[in-house]
Scaffold this motif. Sequence first.
Motif, PDB file in Angstrom:
ATOM      1  N   MET A  50      20.688   9.251  -0.144  1.00 31.05           N
ATOM      2  CA  MET A  50      18.976   9.855   0.621  1.00 31.05           C
ATOM      3  C   MET A  50      17.946   9.074  -0.325  1.00 31.05           C
ATOM      4  SD  MET A  50      20.018  13.198   1.725  1.00 31.05           S
ATOM      5  CE  MET A  50      18.327  13.719   0.983  1.00 31.05           C
ATOM      6  N   ARG A  51      18.070   8.028  -0.818  1.00 31.36           N
ATOM      7  CA  ARG A  51      17.027   7.353  -0.925  1.00 31.36           C
ATOM      8  C   ARG A  51      16.744   6.556   0.063  1.00 31.36           C
ATOM      9  NH1 ARG A  51      19.102   6.280  -6.244  1.00 31.36           N
ATOM     10  NH2 ARG A  51      18.675   8.114  -8.258  1.00 31.36           N
ATOM     11  N   GLU A  52      17.845   5.665   0.470  1.00 31.21           N
ATOM     12  CA  GLU A  52      17.570   4.936   1.546  1.00 31.21           C
ATOM     13  C   GLU A  52      17.111   5.100   2.834  1.00 31.21           C
ATOM     14  OE1 GLU A  52      21.650   3.212   1.541  1.00 31.21           O
ATOM     15  OE2 GLU A  52      21.655   1.846  -0.731  1.00 31.21           O
ATOM     16  N   GLN A  53      17.836   6.177   2.986  1.00 30.53           N
ATOM     17  CA  GLN A  53      17.476   7.305   4.470  1.00 30.53           C
ATOM     18  C   GLN A  53      15.613   7.842   3.795  1.00 30.53           C
ATOM     19  OE1 GLN A  53      19.431   6.581   6.305  1.00 30.53           O
ATOM     20  NE2 GLN A  53      20.528   8.343   6.513  1.00 30.53           N
ATOM     21  N   ASP A  54      15.984   8.182   3.272  1.00 30.45           N
ATOM     22  CA  ASP A  54      13.943   8.106   2.616  1.00 30.45           C
ATOM     23  C   ASP A  54      13.377   6.786   2.874  1.00 30.45           C
ATOM     24  OD1 ASP A  54      14.793  10.973   2.108  1.00 30.45           O
ATOM     25  OD2 ASP A  54      14.469  10.917  -0.023  1.00 30.45           O
ATOM     26  N   GLN A  55      13.347   5.495   2.406  1.00 30.37           N
ATOM     27  CA  GLN A  55      12.874   4.850   2.478  1.00 30.37           C
ATOM     28  C   GLN A  55      12.737   4.276   4.133  1.00 30.37           C
ATOM     29  OE1 GLN A  55      10.965   3.699   0.173  1.00 30.37           O
ATOM     30  NE2 GLN A  55       9.797   2.450   1.912  1.00 30.37           N
ATOM     31  N   ARG A  56      14.016   4.728   4.888  1.00 31.55           N
ATOM     32  CA  ARG A  56      13.312   4.097   6.328  1.00 31.55           C
ATOM     33  C   ARG A  56      12.857   5.033   7.134  1.00 31.55           C
ATOM     34  NH1 ARG A  56      19.698   2.462   5.640  1.00 31.55           N
ATOM     35  NH2 ARG A  56      19.976   4.446   5.601  1.00 31.55           N
ATOM     36  N   PHE A  57      12.515   6.569   6.552  1.00 31.09           N
ATOM     37  CA  PHE A  57      11.773   7.082   7.193  1.00 31.09           C
ATOM     38  C   PHE A  57      10.552   6.981   7.138  1.00 31.09           C
ATOM     39  CE2 PHE A  57       9.612  11.485   7.064  1.00 31.09           C
ATOM     40  CZ  PHE A  57      10.232  11.786   8.064  1.00 31.09           C
ATOM     41  N   LEU A  58      10.396   6.650   5.711  1.00 28.18           N
ATOM     42  CA  LEU A  58       8.704   6.659   5.352  1.00 28.18           C
ATOM     43  C   LEU A  58       7.851   5.057   6.315  1.00 28.18           C
ATOM     44  CD1 LEU A  58       8.559   6.559   1.659  1.00 28.18           C
ATOM     45  CD2 LEU A  58       7.400   8.188   3.917  1.00 28.18           C
ATOM     46  N   GLU A  59       9.592   3.819   6.476  1.00 27.36           N
ATOM     47  CA  GLU A  59       9.379   2.940   7.313  1.00 27.36           C
ATOM     48  C   GLU A  59       8.457   3.384   7.966  1.00 27.36           C
ATOM     49  OE1 GLU A  59      12.340   0.455   6.206  1.00 27.36           O
ATOM     50  OE2 GLU A  59      11.720  -0.229   4.360  1.00 27.36           O
ATOM     51  N   GLN A  60       9.853   4.140   9.255  1.00 30.70           N
ATOM     52  CA  GLN A  60       9.756   4.045  10.450  1.00 30.70           C
ATOM     53  C   GLN A  60       7.855   4.880  10.775  1.00 30.70           C
ATOM     54  OE1 GLN A  60      12.822   6.763  11.482  1.00 30.70           O
ATOM     55  NE2 GLN A  60      14.180   4.225  11.575  1.00 30.70           N
ATOM     56  N   ILE A  61       7.976   6.329   9.596  1.00 25.53           N
ATOM     57  CA  ILE A  61       6.772   6.831  10.276  1.00 25.53           C
ATOM     58  C   ILE A  61       5.587   6.205  10.121  1.00 25.53           C
ATOM     59  CG2 ILE A  61       6.076   7.955   7.602  1.00 25.53           C
ATOM     60  CD1 ILE A  61       6.068  10.307  10.887  1.00 25.53           C
ATOM     61  N   THR A  62       5.392   4.797   8.836  1.00 28.42           N
ATOM     62  CA  THR A  62       4.008   3.756   9.231  1.00 28.42           C
ATOM     63  C   THR A  62       4.327   3.412  10.190  1.00 28.42           C
ATOM     64  OG1 THR A  62       4.026   3.926   6.763  1.00 28.42           O
ATOM     65  CG2 THR A  62       3.564   1.678   7.829  1.00 28.42           C
ATOM     66  N   VAL A  63       5.545   3.174  10.903  1.00 31.03           N
ATOM     67  CA  VAL A  63       4.915   2.252  12.318  1.00 31.03           C
ATOM     68  C   VAL A  63       4.636   3.073  13.204  1.00 31.03           C
ATOM     69  CG1 VAL A  63       6.279   1.301  13.837  1.00 31.03           C
ATOM     70  CG2 VAL A  63       7.099   0.147  12.048  1.00 31.03           C
ATOM     71  N   VAL A  64       5.155   4.317  13.310  1.00 30.21           N
ATOM     72  CA  VAL A  64       4.805   5.432  14.646  1.00 30.21           C
ATOM     73  C   VAL A  64       3.038   5.280  14.262  1.00 30.21           C
ATOM     74  CG1 VAL A  64       4.517   8.021  15.155  1.00 30.21           C
ATOM     75  CG2 VAL A  64       6.770   6.921  14.604  1.00 30.21           C
ATOM     76  N   ALA A  69      -2.119   5.509  15.679  1.00 27.44           N
ATOM     77  CA  ALA A  69      -3.612   4.758  15.384  1.00 27.44           C
ATOM     78  C   ALA A  69      -4.101   4.103  16.487  1.00 27.44           C
ATOM     79  CB  ALA A  69      -4.159   4.147  14.023  1.00 27.44           C
ATOM     80  N   ALA A  70      -3.369   2.994  17.502  1.00 25.46           N
ATOM     81  CA  ALA A  70      -3.544   1.733  18.450  1.00 25.46           C
ATOM     82  C   ALA A  70      -3.904   2.489  19.408  1.00 25.46           C
ATOM     83  CB  ALA A  70      -2.226   0.710  18.665  1.00 25.46           C
ATOM     84  N   LEU A  71      -2.912   3.622  19.864  1.00 30.86           N
ATOM     85  CA  LEU A  71      -2.721   4.043  20.642  1.00 30.86           C
ATOM     86  C   LEU A  71      -4.198   4.883  21.000  1.00 30.86           C
ATOM     87  CD1 LEU A  71      -1.254   5.177  23.516  1.00 30.86           C
ATOM     88  CD2 LEU A  71      -0.305   6.928  22.310  1.00 30.86           C
ATOM     89  N   ALA A  72      -4.915   5.588  19.827  1.00 29.34           N
ATOM     90  CA  ALA A  72      -6.221   6.925  19.942  1.00 29.34           C
ATOM     91  C   ALA A  72      -7.317   5.621  20.668  1.00 29.34           C
ATOM     92  CB  ALA A  72      -6.436   7.244  18.738  1.00 29.34           C
ATOM     93  N   GLU A  73      -6.811   4.706  19.706  1.00 29.45           N
ATOM     94  CA  GLU A  73      -8.011   3.546  20.010  1.00 29.45           C
ATOM     95  C   GLU A  73      -8.224   2.944  21.777  1.00 29.45           C
ATOM     96  OE1 GLU A  73      -8.997  -1.160  17.835  1.00 29.45           O
ATOM     97  OE2 GLU A  73      -7.763   0.286  16.855  1.00 29.45           O
ATOM     98  N   ALA A  74      -7.367   2.600  21.981  1.00 28.22           N
ATOM     99  CA  ALA A  74      -7.497   2.218  23.256  1.00 28.22           C
ATOM    100  C   ALA A  74      -7.320   3.459  23.979  1.00 28.22           C
ATOM    101  CB  ALA A  74      -5.915   1.802  23.366  1.00 28.22           C
ATOM    102  N   GLN A  75      -6.728   4.423  23.765  1.00 33.55           N
ATOM    103  CA  GLN A  75      -7.925   5.910  24.617  1.00 33.55           C
ATOM    104  C   GLN A  75      -9.393   5.585  24.301  1.00 33.55           C
ATOM    105  OE1 GLN A  75      -6.118   8.869  23.732  1.00 33.55           O
ATOM    106  NE2 GLN A  75      -6.384  10.288  25.284  1.00 33.55           N
ATOM    107  N   ALA A  76      -9.676   5.938  23.387  1.00 32.33           N
ATOM    108  CA  ALA A  76     -11.076   5.523  23.319  1.00 32.33           C
ATOM    109  C   ALA A  76     -11.746   4.702  23.789  1.00 32.33           C
ATOM    110  CB  ALA A  76     -11.559   5.548  21.589  1.00 32.33           C
ATOM    111  N   ARG A  77     -11.297   3.537  24.011  1.00 35.43           N
ATOM    112  CA  ARG A  77     -11.675   2.252  24.702  1.00 35.43           C
ATOM    113  C   ARG A  77     -11.750   2.740  26.124  1.00 35.43           C
ATOM    114  NH1 ARG A  77      -9.061  -1.207  21.285  1.00 35.43           N
ATOM    115  NH2 ARG A  77      -7.571  -1.337  22.383  1.00 35.43           N
ATOM    116  N   THR A  78     -10.701   3.262  26.829  1.00 36.13           N
ATOM    117  CA  THR A  78     -10.779   3.688  27.742  1.00 36.13           C
ATOM    118  C   THR A  78     -11.418   4.649  28.072  1.00 36.13           C
ATOM    119  OG1 THR A  78      -8.261   2.948  27.777  1.00 36.13           O
ATOM    120  CG2 THR A  78      -8.916   4.641  29.852  1.00 36.13           C
TER     121      THR A  78
END
Length: 104
Positions: A50-64, A69-78
Amino acid sequence: MDFIVEHQAKFSVDIEKLNDSYRKAEGRFDRDERTLKLMIREGRRARQHMREQDQRFLEQITVVNEKLAALAEAQARTEASGAHTDRRLNALIDIVRQERNGRR
């Protein structure tokens, strides 16, 4: 004397029964102890998993979140660029209308 011998025999039988009961109980206790150890070991494995799964989830949610945020910034520029483009297009349309109105 017969009384003592008789009671001694009875006590010996009772002690032997108690010893048998103790051996059976000890066997059950040993089995229960092994089962408990296995359950504890499996619980530890499950917690580690469970700890390993939680860590992977946190890493993935950070990437998402970073990509969002990059998408929102690009949309604002557009949108800002789109507003500029809309203004330029409207200016062109106004020029074309003025030229048509002036020629008619």
